[in-house]
Design a protein around this motif. Structure first.
Motif, short mmCIF file in Angstrom:
data_model
loop_
_atom_site.label_atom_id
_atom_site.label_comp_id
_atom_site.label_asym_id
_atom_site.label_seq_id
_atom_site.Cartn_x
_atom_site.Cartn_y
_atom_site.Cartn_z
N UNK A 274 0.82 -1.21 0.00
CA UNK A 274 0.00 0.00 0.00
C UNK A 274 0.85 1.26 0.00
N UNK A 275 1.91 1.26 0.80
CA UNK A 275 2.81 2.41 0.86
C UNK A 275 3.53 2.61 -0.47
N UNK A 276 3.97 1.52 -1.09
CA UNK A 276 4.64 1.62 -2.39
C UNK A 276 3.70 2.15 -3.47
N UNK A 277 2.44 1.77 -3.39
CA UNK A 277 1.45 2.28 -4.33
C UNK A 277 1.32 3.81 -4.21
N UNK A 278 1.23 4.30 -2.99
CA UNK A 278 1.13 5.74 -2.76
C UNK A 278 2.42 6.45 -3.20
N UNK A 282 2.77 9.64 -5.93
CA UNK A 282 3.48 10.90 -5.69
C UNK A 282 4.63 11.08 -6.68
N UNK A 283 5.32 10.01 -6.99
CA UNK A 283 6.50 10.09 -7.86
C UNK A 283 6.17 10.58 -9.26
N UNK A 328 6.05 8.16 5.84
CA UNK A 328 6.62 9.49 5.62
C UNK A 328 7.89 9.40 4.78
N UNK A 329 8.72 8.42 5.11
CA UNK A 329 9.97 8.22 4.37
C UNK A 329 9.69 7.89 2.91
N UNK A 330 8.72 7.03 2.67
CA UNK A 330 8.39 6.64 1.30
C UNK A 330 7.89 7.83 0.50
N UNK A 331 7.11 8.70 1.13
CA UNK A 331 6.61 9.87 0.43
C UNK A 331 7.75 10.83 0.07
#
Length: 424
Positions: A274-278, A282-283, A328-331
Motif C-alpha cells: 500500500x505504501x509503495x502504491x502511494x 506521488x513520484x 513518511x519516508x516513502x513519500x
C-alpha cells in the motif's frame, strides 16, 4: 513546449512498459516474496536481506563490466536496437521463469533473479542512449522526465492488479495460495512489459551512429581504448560520472532494498504494498515537475535539490521504527526518485557526442552499476555486523554528500565532447 513527436512518445512508452518490472520485481513484490521464501526455509531476516544485497552486487558487477564493451559495439549503424532486443528478451524470459521456481527454493530464486535483472537493466542501457535519437538537446530534460513520469503511472496498473490478487488470496477471497498469487504477479509483469514495448521496436531507430567498418569488434576495443587514453578531453563527462557514481548509489540502494528493510522493521506485506502504491502516485507528478523546473532553473540545480532530499531521507531512516515513519519516508523518496534519475539521464545525454552515445551510456551504466555494488554491500555488511538495518541506511548519507560536492565542479553542457572514431 510543442506536442511530443511519434518517436518521443514511442520512446517514453518503454518507460511505461519496463517500469512494471522496476516496481513489481525490483522494489515491491519479489523482495517480499523472496524474504518469505527465505524465512520459511529458516534463514534469519538480517541474513536474507544481506543475501539479496549480495545478489544485487553480483548482477550489477557483471553488467558493469559488459556495459562499455557492448555500448561501443552497438554504436555501429543498426546494432543499437539489436542489442536492446536481446537484453529485453532475456529480461522478459527470466521474469516468467521466476513464476515456475518452487517457492521453497530461495537460492534458485536469487539465481533466476540475476538473469532477469541482467536483461532488464541491460536493455535500459540501450534505451537510455536512444534519447539522443528521438529528441533534441532543448527538449531532452522534459522528454526524459516525461518518461519517468509515465513510467510511474504505467506501472501502477499492473501493480494494482497484482496487489489485488495477492491481498485477495491472503484474505481467502480467491482460492489461491499467497505464493501462487505472487507468481501470477510475475507473469503479469512480463506480459505488460512485452505489450507496451511494441511502439519502441516499431517507431524508434538509431539516428546517430558510427559507420560500419571491417573487424567491428576489434575496432570497438580500439575506440574504447582511445576514449580511456584521451579521457582529459572529456572532463565534464568524467566529473559528472564521478558525481553520479556516488549519489545514484544511494538512490538505487534505497529503491532496491526498501521493502526488505521495511520487512525487517516488522511491516506486513499489505502495508508495504500500500505504501509503495502511494509512493508511485506521488513520484509521477514530481517527475514531471522536475522536468518543468529544470527548464527554468537548470538541470544541475534540480539535481542538487534531489540530492538534498535524499540526505533527509537517510537521516530520517535512522530513527524510523513505525509504519507511520516508513510512510513518511516513502513519500519523501517519491518526491525525488524519478526527478533525480530523469535529469541525470538528460544532463548526461547533453554532455556526450551523439555518434558515440552507446559507448558513453555504457560508461554511464558502469558508473551507475558499480555504484549499485557499493551501496547494497554497505547496507548488507552493516546489517550483519550491527544487527540493525537502520545504521546501514544512514551511512548512505556520505555518498550523497560526496556526489553533491563533485557535481559542483561539473561544467555546463555547452558543447559536446569530440567524436571518437578509430580506423586502421
Amino acid at each position: 513546449m510543442k506536442k511530443y513527436s511519434k518517436k518521443e512518445t514511442s520512446w517514453v512508452m518503454y518507460d511505461w512498459a519496463s517500469s512494471a518490472y522496476s516496481l513489481i520485481i525490483t522494489t515491491a513484490i519479489f523482495p517480499i516474496y523472496f524474504k518469505s521464501s527465505a524465512t520459511a526455509a529458516g534463514v534469519d531476516g538480517a541474513d536474507s536481506t544481506a543475501y539479496l544485497g549480495y545478489t544485487i552486487a553480483i548482477f550489477t558487477t557483471i553488467l558493469a563490466l559488459l556495459g562499455p564493451i557492448m555500448g561501443t559495439v552497438a554504436d555501429y549503424e543498426g546494432l543499437k536496437k539489436k542489442f536492446f532486443g536481446v537484453f529485453f528478451s532475456i529480461g522478459v524470459l527470466f521474469t516468467l521463469v521466476l513464476a515456475v521456481v518452487p517457492f521453497e527454493n530461495w537460492l534458485m530464486l536469487l539465481v533466476v533473479y540475476v538473469f532477469a535483472a541482467l536483461g532488464a537493466t541491460g536493455s535500459n542501457v540501450f534505451y537510455d542512449s536512444f534519447i539522443v535519437d528521438v529528441t533534441t538537446d532543448e527538449r531532452m530534460a522534459k522528454v526524459s522526465a516525461r518518461g519517468y513520469g509515465m513510467g510511474y503511472i504505467g506501472s501502477l496498473f499492473p501493480f494494482i492488479i497484482a496487489m489485488g490478487i495477492i491481498v485477495a488470496s491472503q484474505q481467502e477471497l480467491l482460492p489461491l495460495a499467497p505464493d501462487t498469487a505472487s507468481k501470477i504477479a510475475f507473469v503479469i509483469t512480463a506480459v505488460w512489459w512485452v505489450i507496451f514495448s511494441i511502439p519502441i521496436f516499431k517507431n524508434v531507430q538509431q539516428e546517430h551512429f558510427v559507420p560500419r567498418e571491417p573487424n567491428p569488434i576489434k575496432q570497438s576495443f580500439k575506440r574504447l581504448f582511445t576514449t580511456f587514453k584521451e579521457i582529459r578531453k572529456y572532463r565534464a563527462v568524467f566529473l559528472f560520472l564521478l558525481a553520479y557514481f556516488f549519489y545514484i548509489d544511494g538512490v538505487g540502494t534505497i529503491i532496491s532494498m526498501s521493502t526488505a528493510y521495511g520487512t525487517d522493521l516488522g511491516l506486513d506485506s499489505t502495508s508495504l504494498l500500500g505504501i509503495l502504491f502511494l509512493t508511485q502516485l506521488i513520484a509521477a507528478p514530481f517527475a514531471f515537475l522536475y522536468g518543468h523546473l529544470a527548464g527554468k532553473f537548470g538541470e544541475k540545480n534540480m539535481l542538487y535539490v534531489g540530492i538534498f532530499v535524499y540526505t533527509i531521507v537517510c537521516t530520517y531512516a535512522y530513527f524510523m521504527d513505525t509504519v507511520t515513519d516508513f510512510f513518511i519516508l516513502a513519500m519523501l523518496v517519491g518526491t525525488s526518485q524519478g526527478g533525480i534519475q530523469a535529469l541525470s539521464r538528460s544532463y548526461f545525454g547533453k554532455l556526450v557526442p551523439k555518434q558515440n552515445s552507446n559507448e558513453f551510456f555504457g560508461f554511464y551504466n558502469i558508473f551507475g552499476r558499480f555504484a549499485a555494488i557499493l551501496g547494497p554491500l554497505l547496507v548488507a555488511v552493516t546489517a550483519q555486523v550491527t544487527g540493525n538495518s537502520s545504521t546501514g541506511v544512514f551511512s548512505l548519507i556520505v555518498l550523497f554528500i560526496i556526489g553533491f560536492i563533485i557535481l559542483r565542479f561539473v561544467p555546463e553542457p555547452d558543447q559536446h565532447a569530440p567524436v571518437v572514431v578509430v580506423k586502421e
